[in-house]
Each structure stands twice: as C-alpha cells, then as structure tokens.
Design a protein around this motif. Structure first.
Motif, short mmCIF file in Angstrom:
data_model
loop_
_atom_site.label_atom_id
_atom_site.label_comp_id
_atom_site.label_asym_id
_atom_site.label_seq_id
_atom_site.Cartn_x
_atom_site.Cartn_y
_atom_site.Cartn_z
N LEU A 257 16.81 5.12 -10.32
CA LEU A 257 15.60 5.93 -10.13
C LEU A 257 14.35 5.23 -10.66
O LEU A 257 13.36 5.10 -9.94
N ARG A 258 14.38 4.76 -11.91
CA ARG A 258 13.18 4.19 -12.51
C ARG A 258 12.71 2.93 -11.76
O ARG A 258 11.54 2.80 -11.43
N ARG A 259 13.63 2.04 -11.48
CA ARG A 259 13.26 0.79 -10.81
C ARG A 259 12.87 1.04 -9.35
O ARG A 259 12.02 0.34 -8.81
N ASN A 260 13.47 2.03 -8.74
CA ASN A 260 13.08 2.39 -7.37
C ASN A 260 11.63 2.88 -7.33
O ASN A 260 10.88 2.53 -6.42
N LEU A 261 11.26 3.70 -8.32
CA LEU A 261 9.89 4.19 -8.39
C LEU A 261 8.91 3.06 -8.69
O LEU A 261 7.80 3.01 -8.16
N GLU A 262 9.35 2.11 -9.54
CA GLU A 262 8.49 0.97 -9.86
C GLU A 262 8.25 0.09 -8.64
O GLU A 262 7.20 -0.52 -8.50
N MET A 263 9.22 0.03 -7.73
CA MET A 263 9.06 -0.76 -6.52
C MET A 263 7.93 -0.23 -5.64
O MET A 263 7.35 -0.95 -4.84
N VAL A 264 7.61 1.04 -5.81
CA VAL A 264 6.54 1.67 -5.02
C VAL A 264 5.26 1.83 -5.83
O VAL A 264 4.17 1.48 -5.37
N LEU A 265 5.39 2.33 -7.06
CA LEU A 265 4.22 2.67 -7.87
C LEU A 265 3.80 1.57 -8.83
O LEU A 265 2.68 1.61 -9.36
N GLY A 266 4.67 0.60 -9.07
CA GLY A 266 4.33 -0.50 -9.96
C GLY A 266 4.78 -0.27 -11.39
O GLY A 266 5.30 0.79 -11.75
N SER B 114 1.61 18.40 4.96
CA SER B 114 1.70 17.47 3.84
C SER B 114 2.93 17.74 2.98
O SER B 114 3.56 16.81 2.46
N ILE B 115 3.30 19.00 2.82
CA ILE B 115 4.51 19.34 2.06
C ILE B 115 5.75 18.83 2.80
O ILE B 115 6.69 18.31 2.17
N VAL B 116 5.75 18.95 4.12
CA VAL B 116 6.86 18.41 4.91
C VAL B 116 6.95 16.90 4.77
O VAL B 116 8.05 16.33 4.64
N LEU B 117 5.80 16.23 4.75
CA LEU B 117 5.78 14.77 4.57
C LEU B 117 6.37 14.37 3.22
O LEU B 117 7.14 13.41 3.12
N ILE B 118 6.02 15.12 2.17
CA ILE B 118 6.56 14.83 0.84
C ILE B 118 8.07 15.03 0.83
O ILE B 118 8.82 14.20 0.30
N ALA B 119 8.52 16.13 1.40
CA ALA B 119 9.95 16.42 1.44
C ALA B 119 10.71 15.37 2.24
O ALA B 119 11.88 15.07 1.95
N TYR B 120 10.06 14.80 3.23
CA TYR B 120 10.71 13.79 4.07
C TYR B 120 10.77 12.43 3.38
O TYR B 120 11.81 11.76 3.39
N ASN C 178 0.81 -1.23 0.00
CA ASN C 178 0.00 0.00 0.00
C ASN C 178 0.84 1.28 0.00
O ASN C 178 0.30 2.36 0.24
N HIS C 179 2.14 1.16 -0.24
CA HIS C 179 3.01 2.34 -0.27
C HIS C 179 2.58 3.30 -1.38
O HIS C 179 2.60 4.53 -1.21
N ARG C 180 2.19 2.74 -2.50
CA ARG C 180 1.74 3.57 -3.64
C ARG C 180 0.57 4.45 -3.24
O ARG C 180 0.54 5.65 -3.57
N TYR C 181 -0.39 3.90 -2.53
CA TYR C 181 -1.58 4.66 -2.17
C TYR C 181 -1.26 5.75 -1.15
O TYR C 181 -1.86 6.84 -1.19
N PHE C 182 -0.32 5.48 -0.27
CA PHE C 182 0.11 6.51 0.68
C PHE C 182 0.76 7.69 -0.04
O PHE C 182 0.51 8.85 0.30
N VAL C 183 1.59 7.38 -1.04
CA VAL C 183 2.28 8.43 -1.80
C VAL C 183 1.27 9.38 -2.44
O VAL C 183 1.38 10.61 -2.32
N PHE C 184 0.26 8.82 -3.10
CA PHE C 184 -0.71 9.67 -3.79
C PHE C 184 -1.70 10.30 -2.82
O PHE C 184 -2.21 11.39 -3.10
N PHE C 185 -1.95 9.66 -1.70
CA PHE C 185 -2.79 10.27 -0.66
C PHE C 185 -2.14 11.56 -0.16
O PHE C 185 -2.80 12.62 -0.10
N VAL C 186 -0.86 11.50 0.17
CA VAL C 186 -0.15 12.68 0.66
C VAL C 186 0.02 13.71 -0.45
O VAL C 186 -0.11 14.92 -0.23
N LEU C 187 0.31 13.24 -1.67
CA LEU C 187 0.52 14.15 -2.80
C LEU C 187 -0.73 14.97 -3.10
O LEU C 187 -0.68 16.20 -3.22
N TYR C 188 -1.86 14.30 -3.19
CA TYR C 188 -3.11 15.01 -3.49
C TYR C 188 -3.59 15.84 -2.31
O TYR C 188 -4.26 16.86 -2.50
#
Length: 281
Positions: A238-247, A209-215, A135-145
């Motif tokens: 970078l690309r594979r690291n992002l895929e590990m979270v976002l798919g 939320s901006i602090v969370l993103i920066a962290y 569920n890391h992907r969903y947390f990323v977009f939850f904080v981003l939005y």
C-alpha cells in the motif's frame, strides 16, 4: 519535470469538457458565495468567512491540479530510453510503429496526444491530456477536490432549493425543467432557472467525480492502472504503491500541487519492479 509545449486540448470532446470545467466551476463558486451562503450564515460572521476560505482552498487546488495535468509532459519522448541488456527483461518492452521506437513496459500510444505515454492510465477529457507517470498525482487531487467541492456545494444547494425556497421550486414545473433544462432555460430566461441549471450540473459533477474516485482508487491502492491485465506484478504494498503516484512527500501533496514530491521510480524500467514482486511471491 518537463512541460508540454502544446497543452491545449485537440479533440472536440476534450475542448467541450475542458471549457465546461473552466467556465462552470468559477460560476458555481460565485453562486455559492453570493447567493447560497448568505441564506445560511451572516456575511460578517466567522462561519461565513471560514466557509469562504475553505471554498477558496478547494477552488485553488482543483484549478491548479487541473492545470498541472495539462502542463506536465509525461510522454516517452521527454526522456532517454535505455532498454535493458538482459534479454529476459527486454521482452517486456515493445516496439511502437507510430513513434518508431522501443517503448517501456506500461507505456501505450495515445492517438489523440500522438505519442507514447509513460505508465499511461487513460486519456482525460476534462484536461485534454493523457494521465501517466508524471501527472497521475495531479489527476488524483483534481478529481478528489472536485468531488469534495461539488458534494459540499450540493448539500448546501439542496437545502437552499428544496427547504428554504420550497415555495418556488417544489412543484411539477421544476420537474419538467430538470428533465429538459436547456429547453426550459431558452423559453424562460430567468435567474431562478439559471440557478436550477447550476444546481443540476453540480449534482451531476458530484456523482460523476465520486464514481471516478471509486473506479480509480482500487487500481492505485493495488499498484495498477486502468486496463492493466496483470496488475499484481506491480503491487509493492500500500505505502509504496501510493508513493508511486503521489511521491515521497505524499503526506504534504494534498496541500498544493506546487509542493515538490519526487517519485521513487523513473516510469521506464518497470521490469525491475516485476522482478522484485516475483521474488516476493
């Protein structure tokens, strides 16, 4: 992907934070559409409706990703754990005395969730759940939005309060209300004070939320996670690291949490990733 049977927050702090998100976000959305936006754009105009559609898109993704964080089960008990037969790789695994099982690398036991979490990043109070591999992907977009929506609203609200209605809010009494918001709201129950409270919570949410993103962003970019001492051993670029979270379909995941994006790793056998990164060094 399995769903949690008991997804309601357990800790008192989690319940408070979760309720604040459930109640505060829709109230702010209604406030923006009915009170603030009509002061800037004609309600029958194109800009007004485009802004409304953008707000609906933000609200949907914020709420849906938050719900996905709560529902998706990322615990180690949902999968069949097969420790490696290789002794060198096996030493990355550890025994969890609470769960009474061998736990894979990067997984840690959460006392609140009462289970080991695969690639546990942290326990999120706003969703009342641990953020891990699934569920890391969903947390990323939850904080981003949350950051986009809160900041976008804060800009409109700042102009609304300090420019369009400066004769009401630009005074020393407003400063007192900002320092003691709940106290002043109890003494003077009015729409003006309620609007001011929404604005203050909006500013706090935007900043937090901006602090969370920066962290969290540097951890994700480097392939690491929170409180991980040696994140370099999991850095695949970078690309594979992002895929590990976002798919694998990470270029589409921002549209909706309902878009399937398979993760390239099972969240268990991180010893294989360690071997790969060590060969590259």
């Amino acid at each position: 992907m399995r769903l949690r049977r008991k997804f309601f927050p357990r800790a008192l702090r989690d319940i408070g934070c979760c309720l604040m998100m459930i109640i505060f976000v829709p109230i702010t959305f209604v406030f923006e559409l009915t009170v603030v936006l009509p002061e800037f754009h004609a309600t029958n105009g194109t800009i007004y409706w485009l802004t409304c559609l953008f707000g609906i898109f933000l609200l949907f993704n914020l709420k849906a990703n938050m719900l996905a964080c709560m529902l998706v089960d990322t615990s180690a008990r949902t999968v069949v754990l097969m420790p490696p037969t290789n002794e060198r790789q096996r030493h990355y695994w550890r025994y969890c005395s609470v769960c009474e099982m061998l736990a894979p690398p990067r997984s840690w036991h959460c006392n609140i969730c009462d289970t080991c979490i695969l690639k546990r990043d942290h326990h999120c109070g706003f969703t009342g759940s641990c953020i891990g591999h699934q569920n890391h992907r969903y947390f990323v977009f939850f904080v981003l939005y949350l950051a986009i929506g809160a900041t976008y609203a804060a800009i409109y609200n700042s102009i609304y309060f300090w420019w369009l209605h400066s004769e009401i809010y630009v005074n020393w009494f407003t400063a007192v209300k900002i320092v003691f918001p709940m106290f002043m709201l109890c003494l003077d129950v009015s729409w003006q004070n309620f609007y001011l409270l929404i604005y203050m919570l909006n500013i706090i949410t935007s900043a937090y939320s901006i602090v969370l993103i920066a962290y969290h962003a540097p951890f994700i970019i480097r392939g690491g996670k929170d409180c991980e001492r040696d994140a370099k051993r999991y850095d695949l670029g970078l690309r594979r690291n992002l895929e590990m979270v976002l798919g694998k379909r990470m270029h589409l995941t921002w549209i909706s949490p309902f878009i399937q994006s398979e993760l390239p790793h099972d969240g268990i056998h991180w010893e294989n990733v360690i071997d790969e990164t060590e060969k590259r060094r």
